[in-house]
Write a protein that holds these residues in place. Structure first.
Motif, PDB file in Angstrom:
ATOM      1  N   MET A   1       0.959  -0.896   0.371  1.00  0.00           N
ATOM      2  CA  MET A   1      -0.027   0.031   0.010  1.00  0.00           C
ATOM      3  C   MET A   1       1.183   0.998  -0.035  1.00  0.00           C
ATOM      4  SD  MET A   1      -2.569   1.202   2.293  1.00  0.00           S
ATOM      5  CE  MET A   1      -4.460   1.304   2.251  1.00  0.00           C
ATOM      6  N   ASP A   2       0.488   2.430  -0.727  1.00  0.00           N
ATOM      7  CA  ASP A   2       1.112   3.222  -0.703  1.00  0.00           C
ATOM      8  C   ASP A   2       1.213   3.847   0.133  1.00  0.00           C
ATOM      9  OD1 ASP A   2       0.496   6.327  -3.158  1.00  0.00           O
ATOM     10  OD2 ASP A   2       2.594   5.317  -1.566  1.00  0.00           O
ATOM     11  N   GLU A   3       2.608   4.624   1.067  1.00  0.00           N
ATOM     12  CA  GLU A   3       2.644   5.220   2.074  1.00  0.00           C
ATOM     13  C   GLU A   3       1.419   6.440   2.372  1.00  0.00           C
ATOM     14  OE1 GLU A   3       5.750   8.250   4.272  1.00  0.00           O
ATOM     15  OE2 GLU A   3       6.346   6.120   3.009  1.00  0.00           O
ATOM     16  N   SER A   4       1.026   7.601   1.638  1.00  0.00           N
ATOM     17  CA  SER A   4       0.324   8.926   1.500  1.00  0.00           C
ATOM     18  C   SER A   4      -0.888   8.168   1.695  1.00  0.00           C
ATOM     19  CB  SER A   4       0.127   9.464  -0.147  1.00  0.00           C
ATOM     20  OG  SER A   4      -0.365   7.914  -1.447  1.00  0.00           O
ATOM     21  N   HIS A   5      -1.493   6.769   1.507  1.00  0.00           N
ATOM     22  CA  HIS A   5      -2.837   7.201   1.871  1.00  0.00           C
ATOM     23  C   HIS A   5      -3.230   6.487   3.246  1.00  0.00           C
ATOM     24  CE1 HIS A   5      -4.275   5.825  -2.210  1.00  0.00           C
ATOM     25  NE2 HIS A   5      -2.982   5.713  -2.507  1.00  0.00           N
ATOM     26  N   ARG A   6      -1.838   6.365   4.266  1.00  0.00           N
ATOM     27  CA  ARG A   6      -2.653   6.636   4.936  1.00  0.00           C
ATOM     28  C   ARG A   6      -3.322   7.108   6.489  1.00  0.00           C
ATOM     29  NH1 ARG A   6       3.281   7.231   8.505  1.00  0.00           N
ATOM     30  NH2 ARG A   6       3.286   9.037   8.119  1.00  0.00           N
ATOM     31  N   PHE A   7      -4.204   7.589   5.995  1.00  0.00           N
ATOM     32  CA  PHE A   7      -4.596   8.924   5.980  1.00  0.00           C
ATOM     33  C   PHE A   7      -5.990   8.739   5.910  1.00  0.00           C
ATOM     34  CE2 PHE A   7      -1.677  12.598   5.596  1.00  0.00           C
ATOM     35  CZ  PHE A   7      -0.815  12.294   7.279  1.00  0.00           C
ATOM     36  N   GLU A   8      -5.882   7.673   4.848  1.00  0.00           N
ATOM     37  CA  GLU A   8      -7.308   6.948   4.262  1.00  0.00           C
ATOM     38  C   GLU A   8      -7.949   6.380   5.571  1.00  0.00           C
ATOM     39  OE1 GLU A   8     -10.266   6.909   1.753  1.00  0.00           O
ATOM     40  OE2 GLU A   8      -8.219   6.647   1.251  1.00  0.00           O
ATOM     41  N   HIS A   9      -7.667   7.013   6.873  1.00  0.00           N
ATOM     42  CA  HIS A   9      -8.775   5.931   8.263  1.00  0.00           C
ATOM     43  C   HIS A   9      -8.629   7.072   8.623  1.00  0.00           C
ATOM     44  CE1 HIS A   9      -4.335   6.130   9.594  1.00  0.00           C
ATOM     45  NE2 HIS A   9      -5.645   6.555  10.595  1.00  0.00           N
TER      46      HIS A   9
ATOM     47  N   ILE B   1      -3.814  17.585   9.738  1.00  0.00           N
ATOM     48  CA  ILE B   1      -4.249  16.899   8.725  1.00  0.00           C
ATOM     49  C   ILE B   1      -5.864  18.405   8.608  1.00  0.00           C
ATOM     50  CG2 ILE B   1      -5.093  14.526   7.832  1.00  0.00           C
ATOM     51  CD1 ILE B   1      -4.157  13.058   9.664  1.00  0.00           C
ATOM     52  N   ILE B   2      -6.127  18.219   9.448  1.00  0.00           N
ATOM     53  CA  ILE B   2      -7.627  18.848   8.956  1.00  0.00           C
ATOM     54  C   ILE B   2      -6.959  20.470   9.298  1.00  0.00           C
ATOM     55  CG2 ILE B   2      -9.253  20.989   9.965  1.00  0.00           C
ATOM     56  CD1 ILE B   2      -9.944  18.296  11.736  1.00  0.00           C
ATOM     57  N   GLN B   3      -6.231  21.016   9.560  1.00  0.00           N
ATOM     58  CA  GLN B   3      -5.311  22.160   9.076  1.00  0.00           C
ATOM     59  C   GLN B   3      -4.812  22.131   7.759  1.00  0.00           C
ATOM     60  OE1 GLN B   3      -2.033  23.033  11.139  1.00  0.00           O
ATOM     61  NE2 GLN B   3      -1.938  25.614  10.034  1.00  0.00           N
ATOM     62  N   GLU B   4      -4.502  20.689   6.983  1.00  0.00           N
ATOM     63  CA  GLU B   4      -3.944  20.913   5.509  1.00  0.00           C
ATOM     64  C   GLU B   4      -5.223  21.192   4.618  1.00  0.00           C
ATOM     65  OE1 GLU B   4      -1.423  18.705   5.029  1.00  0.00           O
ATOM     66  OE2 GLU B   4       0.898  19.575   5.698  1.00  0.00           O
ATOM     67  N   ILE B   5      -6.389  20.400   5.013  1.00  0.00           N
ATOM     68  CA  ILE B   5      -7.535  20.114   4.570  1.00  0.00           C
ATOM     69  C   ILE B   5      -7.818  21.842   4.435  1.00  0.00           C
ATOM     70  CG2 ILE B   5      -9.992  19.309   4.465  1.00  0.00           C
ATOM     71  CD1 ILE B   5      -8.667  17.159   5.423  1.00  0.00           C
ATOM     72  N   LEU B   6      -8.375  22.227   4.893  1.00  0.00           N
ATOM     73  CA  LEU B   6      -8.427  24.313   5.486  1.00  0.00           C
ATOM     74  C   LEU B   6      -7.855  24.735   4.814  1.00  0.00           C
ATOM     75  CD1 LEU B   6      -9.751  23.750   8.849  1.00  0.00           C
ATOM     76  CD2 LEU B   6     -11.052  23.616   6.745  1.00  0.00           C
TER      77      LEU B   6
ATOM     78  N   LYS C   1      -2.596  12.507  -3.170  1.00  0.00           N
ATOM     79  CA  LYS C   1      -1.524  12.513  -4.504  1.00  0.00           C
ATOM     80  C   LYS C   1      -0.471  13.720  -4.961  1.00  0.00           C
ATOM     81  CE  LYS C   1      -5.061  10.029  -8.239  1.00  0.00           C
ATOM     82  NZ  LYS C   1      -5.313   9.775  -8.832  1.00  0.00           N
ATOM     83  N   LYS C   2      -0.998  14.805  -3.768  1.00  0.00           N
ATOM     84  CA  LYS C   2      -0.261  16.173  -4.221  1.00  0.00           C
ATOM     85  C   LYS C   2      -0.446  16.327  -3.203  1.00  0.00           C
ATOM     86  CE  LYS C   2       1.221  19.412  -6.242  1.00  0.00           C
ATOM     87  NZ  LYS C   2       2.813  19.530  -7.329  1.00  0.00           N
ATOM     88  N   LYS C   3      -1.063  16.813  -1.933  1.00  0.00           N
ATOM     89  CA  LYS C   3      -0.643  17.384  -0.613  1.00  0.00           C
ATOM     90  C   LYS C   3       0.115  17.109   0.293  1.00  0.00           C
ATOM     91  CE  LYS C   3      -1.504  21.894   1.975  1.00  0.00           C
ATOM     92  NZ  LYS C   3      -1.556  22.514   1.254  1.00  0.00           N
ATOM     93  N   TRP C   4      -0.482  15.231   0.251  1.00  0.00           N
ATOM     94  CA  TRP C   4      -0.494  14.212   0.928  1.00  0.00           C
ATOM     95  C   TRP C   4       1.175  13.789   0.882  1.00  0.00           C
ATOM     96  CZ3 TRP C   4      -5.234  13.818   3.264  1.00  0.00           C
ATOM     97  CH2 TRP C   4      -6.050  14.697   3.775  1.00  0.00           C
ATOM     98  N   LYS C   5       1.693  13.302  -0.147  1.00  0.00           N
ATOM     99  CA  LYS C   5       2.433  12.990  -1.624  1.00  0.00           C
ATOM    100  C   LYS C   5       3.962  12.440  -0.393  1.00  0.00           C
ATOM    101  CE  LYS C   5       4.632  12.586  -5.735  1.00  0.00           C
ATOM    102  NZ  LYS C   5       4.835  13.172  -6.881  1.00  0.00           N
ATOM    103  N   LYS C   6       3.942  13.261   0.290  1.00  0.00           N
ATOM    104  CA  LYS C   6       5.540  12.798   1.526  1.00  0.00           C
ATOM    105  C   LYS C   6       4.871  13.435   2.866  1.00  0.00           C
ATOM    106  CE  LYS C   6       8.727  13.567  -2.196  1.00  0.00           C
ATOM    107  NZ  LYS C   6      10.394  13.653  -2.107  1.00  0.00           N
ATOM    108  N   ILE C   7       4.933  12.882   3.232  1.00  0.00           N
ATOM    109  CA  ILE C   7       3.956  12.899   4.883  1.00  0.00           C
ATOM    110  C   ILE C   7       5.141  12.654   6.169  1.00  0.00           C
ATOM    111  CG2 ILE C   7       1.985  12.358   4.257  1.00  0.00           C
ATOM    112  CD1 ILE C   7       1.616   9.624   4.812  1.00  0.00           C
ATOM    113  N   LYS C   8       4.865  13.404   6.857  1.00  0.00           N
ATOM    114  CA  LYS C   8       5.504  13.299   7.885  1.00  0.00           C
ATOM    115  C   LYS C   8       4.829  12.130   8.388  1.00  0.00           C
ATOM    116  CE  LYS C   8       4.740  17.297  10.643  1.00  0.00           C
ATOM    117  NZ  LYS C   8       4.823  18.438  11.419  1.00  0.00           N
ATOM    118  N   GLU C   9       5.784  11.682   9.056  1.00  0.00           N
ATOM    119  CA  GLU C   9       5.881  10.218  10.292  1.00  0.00           C
ATOM    120  C   GLU C   9       4.623  10.581  10.791  1.00  0.00           C
ATOM    121  OE1 GLU C   9       6.820   7.030   9.043  1.00  0.00           O
ATOM    122  OE2 GLU C   9       7.409   7.967   7.421  1.00  0.00           O
ATOM    123  N   ASP C  10       4.923  11.445  12.333  1.00  0.00           N
ATOM    124  CA  ASP C  10       3.784  11.327  13.098  1.00  0.00           C
ATOM    125  C   ASP C  10       2.689  12.936  13.071  1.00  0.00           C
ATOM    126  OD1 ASP C  10       5.618  13.556  12.884  1.00  0.00           O
ATOM    127  OD2 ASP C  10       6.339  13.353  15.395  1.00  0.00           O
TER     128      ASP C  10
END
Length: 98
Positions: A1-9, A59-64, A44-53
Motif C-alpha cells: 500500500m502506498d504510504e500516502s494512503h495512511r490517512f484513509e482511515h 491533517i485538518i489544517q492542511e485540508i482547510l 496525490k499532491k498535498k500528502w505525497k510526502k508526509i511526516k511520520e507523526d
C-alpha cells in the motif's frame, strides 16, 4: 500500500473539513468538484510526502489550507495526463482551432 494512503482511515473524521472546503470552492464558482476529487488531490499532491507523526489537527489544517488555484492546477495536469489528445491527428487539430 502506498504510504500516502495512511490517512484513509482518518477520512470519516475529517469529512466535515472536506465538506467545508467544498463549500468554499462552490462559493468561488467551482461547483463541479466532488468530495472524491478533492480527496484524490490531497492524497496525490498535498500528502505525497508526509511526516511520520502527523496529528489529526494537522491533517485538518492542511485540508482547510487548500487553495482553489492549487486544486485547479492539479486537476488541469491530471486532465492532460489522462487525455488522448495528439497533435499528430489533423482532425483533432482542426477541432482545436475552431
Amino acid at each position: 500500500m502506498d504510504e500516502s494512503h495512511r490517512f484513509e482511515h482518518f477520512r470519516p473524521q475529517v469529512q466535515p473539513a472536506v465538506a467545508s472546503k467544498l463549500l468554499e470552492f462552490q462559493l468561488l464558482g467551482l461547483d463541479s468538484v466532488s468530495e472524491q476529487e478533492l480527496w484524490d488531490f490531497l492524497i496525490k499532491k498535498k500528502w505525497k510526502k508526509i511526516k511520520e507523526d502527523m496529528k489529526l489537527y494537522e491533517i485538518i489544517q492542511e485540508i482547510l489550507s487548500v487553495k482553489a488555484s492549487d486544486y485547479l492546477n492539479f486537476a488541469t495536469i491530471e486532465a492532460y495526463k489522462a487525455s488522448e489528445f495528439s497533435m499528430d491527428d489533423e482532425d483533432e487539430l482542426k477541432e482545436l482551432l475552431k
